[in-house]
Design a protein around this motif. Structure first.
Motif: not given
Length: 232
Positions: A36-37, A56-58
């Protein structure tokens, strides 16, 4: 020697694929294929194995978006923007065909059939996301589980991955829960309800569909038929 990919009864020009292919990569279970990212310099086709797309979340909570099987193309999003909006992780030992990202447009221009095939794959993936949104937003828990099991079984069956009406599913219940937006406990209880209903058998990660029509009716499966999907 690997079988030649076929789409709509036609052999794909393997020489064109070989021109852009730069190698094969084997990825172990649990390893990241794309992050991701992150900026991806390569694109992939799954040759064998299972993988999944996720966000995913933080705080670490994860949503599995969908699953990748042989013939699926990975990383197209990275070819359209600088960063990957989702990650991709291997579920099993997975063999990937590797393509350079910066050659994608040459790849499209080299063969119109290949360009069409990749567009078909992207459109099919969009349709599967429509169903995922419907499941998360409107299907009940048992409908969600029924649809996911039927969808994975049907997709694998099309690829010749089922034997005697059975499919070995490498994911744990935690993967199913992260896909369905349910807790692991709720997922487990819902699977038990499906077993008791008699439409499926699921033992030691091996799925057998006992009554497919009943499962499809419960899952509210859209009966629209797609043509055979291409392999790149």
């Amino acid at each position: 020697m690997r079988p030649l990919p076929v789409f709509a009864g036609k052999l794909i020009d393997v020489s064109v694929v070989q021109t852009f292919k730069i190698g094969e990569l084997t990825v172990a279970p649990g390893a990241s294929i794309l992050l991701e990212q992150a900026r991806a310099s390569h694109l992939f086709t799954v040759l064998s194995g299972w993988a999944f797309r996720y966000k995913t979340l933080e705080d670490g909570r994860r949503q599995i978006i969908n699953y990748a099987l042989p013939g699926d193309f990975l990383g197209l999003q990275a070819a359209m923007s600088d960063m990957m909006g989702h990650g991709i992780e291997a579920l099993t030992d997975t063999v990937l065909c590797v393509f350079p990202r910066d050659k994608l447009w040459e790849f499209f221009a080299a063969d119109t059939q290949l360009a069409y095939n990749m567009t078909w794959l992207a459109a099919s993936q969009e349709r599967s996301l429509d169903e995922q949104i419907l499941s998360l937003g409107r299907r009940s828990a048992i409908e969600r589980v029924a649809y996911l099991l039927w969808y994975l079984f049907d997709k694998a069956r099309e690829l010749g991955m089922t034997k005697r009406n059975r499919l070995v599913m490498p994911m744990r219940q935690s993967h199913l829960a992260d896909t369905l937006g349910l807790s692991v406990v709720h997922t487990n209880k819902t699977l038990q309800k499906l077993r008791k209903a008699g439409s499926i058998e699921l033992d030691d990660r091996t799925l057998r569909i006992v009554d497919e029509q009943a499962l499809k009716t419960l899952a509210r499966v859209d009966e629209v038929q797609n043509p055979p999907r291409p392999l790149i």
